[in-house]
Scaffold this motif. Structure first.
Motif, mmCIF file in Angstrom:
data_model
loop_
_atom_site.group_PDB
_atom_site.id
_atom_site.type_symbol
_atom_site.label_atom_id
_atom_site.label_comp_id
_atom_site.label_asym_id
_atom_site.label_seq_id
_atom_site.Cartn_x
_atom_site.Cartn_y
_atom_site.Cartn_z
ATOM 1 N N ALA A 55 0.852 -1.203 0.000
ATOM 2 C CA ALA A 55 0.000 0.000 0.000
ATOM 3 C C ALA A 55 0.882 1.245 0.000
ATOM 4 O O ALA A 55 1.000 1.952 1.005
ATOM 5 C CB ALA A 55 -0.926 -0.016 1.208
ATOM 6 N N THR A 63 -0.439 3.077 -5.703
ATOM 7 C CA THR A 63 -1.077 1.763 -5.821
ATOM 8 C C THR A 63 -2.480 1.723 -5.220
ATOM 9 O O THR A 63 -3.412 1.208 -5.865
ATOM 10 C CB THR A 63 -0.185 0.668 -5.216
ATOM 11 O OG1 THR A 63 1.072 0.642 -5.925
ATOM 12 C CG2 THR A 63 -0.843 -0.698 -5.316
ATOM 13 N N PRO A 64 -2.707 2.232 -3.998
ATOM 14 C CA PRO A 64 -4.069 2.156 -3.452
ATOM 15 C C PRO A 64 -5.112 2.845 -4.323
ATOM 16 O O PRO A 64 -6.206 2.313 -4.515
ATOM 17 C CB PRO A 64 -3.934 2.836 -2.084
ATOM 18 C CG PRO A 64 -2.507 2.616 -1.696
ATOM 19 C CD PRO A 64 -1.751 2.739 -2.984
ATOM 20 N N LEU A 106 -3.904 -5.453 -0.088
ATOM 21 C CA LEU A 106 -2.863 -4.468 0.167
ATOM 22 C C LEU A 106 -2.229 -4.721 1.523
ATOM 23 O O LEU A 106 -2.936 -4.934 2.516
ATOM 24 C CB LEU A 106 -3.432 -3.053 0.107
ATOM 25 C CG LEU A 106 -3.965 -2.619 -1.270
ATOM 26 C CD1 LEU A 106 -4.554 -1.220 -1.191
ATOM 27 C CD2 LEU A 106 -2.863 -2.680 -2.325
#
Length: 389
Positions: free
Chosen positions: A314, A318-319, A328
């Motif tokens: 995370a 990416t999140p 995550l």
């Protein structure tokens, strides 16, 4: 100069007016940014924009910028006087210059001898420690302040640009180009439903015909998290059958990682650089992304599009890229990473939910047309004369 509307592709320029000339300067040669430039060049040319791509000869051979209808000028990725002079000559009649990456932005800023709209896209960020970190901040500050508009491919890159003094920093719409009908392919089915004819062959070649296959892709560099990935192997070594982890990528860390794999007898194979990531994904049960930072990870996008459940750190962009369509975990936590892998291998329902959610999430990402339209709107804003009040 005429900027052709994104709403009317292929429209001719009005009589007596020349089309917008946009110079694209390719940066450090990352696959994601170079593929983006090719996609962008194709879309701009189709909309009547004259495009010149400044990139090394090897980049032209790999990405075929001229195949889009753009012109290509060979310019090395260096800031020596000859490279800057070559870039300055190309930009002499440009209506707008668009640099991709920090170092491309630096070269372009050095080459611009006159006031011209200057767009910079930061696709990723450099990693440096000690004195080099200070130098990196100075480079980022110079480029950020030189740009008319700085586009960041993730929110944290936009924040970083603003902290470096960017006058106008915005979130970029960046699509994952899909040459040949899709990067990674897939229709959101589970492995049994999506595995093409090369899937069983790839599993057999890798030695994973009757065991789970885990796939990671990325350069073998410290910030990519491969050392933590090897630590996580111990967590899933008790799984029956023991999964095989394969890592596609090359880099300076390879000898160190190989020594660990052999000394600890880890069920891991280093594959080196591979051109068949879609085929590897078609064979994989899980995709792993253990990086210390990512913007819009190409591998994460390929995994979700291919219908492969993803476990990722995370970090960075990416999140916001994957939403809840991936597991995550915190960066550097081998226990959390390994635990997520074990849970997913034992939970077919959760895997299928991630596959379906991944297909939905991928549908929210910008298309190539939307990406070109967004860039055109920025170009239009910067090149159209401001009317008198």
């Amino acid at each position: 100069m005429t900027l052709v509307s994104s709403q009317s592709p292929h429209a001719p320029s009005p009589h007596g007016q020349s089309p917008l000339h946009a110079v694209q300067v390719v940066g450090g040669g990352s696959a994601g940014s170079s593929a983006h430039v090719r996609s962008l060049a194709a879309g701009l040319v189709a909309r009547g924009v004259r495009v010149t791509v400044c990139a090394p000869v090897e980049a032209e051979r790999t990405y075929d910028f001229t195949g889009t209808g753009a012109a290509h000028v060979a310019v090395d990725r260096s800031t020596d006087p000859s490279s800057v002079a070559a870039l300055r000559a190309v930009c002499a009649d440009a209506d707008l210059v668009h640099a991709h990456g920090l170092h491309a932005g630096l070269r372009a800023s050095l080459a611009l001898g006159r006031r011209v709209p200057f767009v910079v896209t930061w696709h990723t960020r450099a990693h440096a420690e000690g004195p080099r970190a200070h130098l990196l901040r100075l480079l980022e500050r110079r480029v950020a302040r030189a740009a008319s508009v700085l586009l960041g491919t993730s929110s944290d890159l936009v924040d970083r640009a603003r902290s470096r003094g960017a006058r106008d920093a915005r979130l970029a719409a960046v699509a994952l180009p899909s040459p040949g009908g899709g990067a990674g392919g897939g229709d959101g089915a589970g492995r049994e439903g999506r595995e093409g004819p090369d899937g069983p062959k790839a599993r057999a070649e890798l030695g994973a015909t009757e065991r789970p296959l885990l796939l990671a892709v990325g350069a073998l560099e410290r910030h990519r998290g491969h050392e933590v990935l090897l630590d996580a192997v111990r967590v899933w070594q008790g799984h029956d059958p023991v999964p095989l982890l394969v890592i596609a990528g090359e880099g300076a860390l390879r000898p160190e990682l190989q020594r660990r794999i052999e000394a600890e007898e880890l069920p891991v194979r280093l594959l080196g650089s591979r051109e068949d990531v879609p085929e590897l994904l078609a064979a994989a049960d899980l995709a792993l992304l253990p990086s210390g930072w990512e913007s819009r990870s190409v591998f994460a996008q390929e995994a979700l599009r291919a219908g492969v459940p993803l476990v990722a750190t995370a970090v960075g962009g990416t999140p916001e890229l994957v939403g809840d369509a991936a597991e995550l975990v915190p960066y550097g936590d081998a226990g959390a990473l390994g635990g997520a892998v074990v849970r997913l291998l034992g939970d077919a329902v959760r895997r299928q939910w991630l596959v379906e959610r991944g297909a939905w999430q991928a549908g929210t990402w910008p298309t190539e047309d939307a990406t070109v339209a967004h860039v055109l709107s920025v170009y239009d804003e910067l090149t159209q004369p401001v009317p008198f009040a």
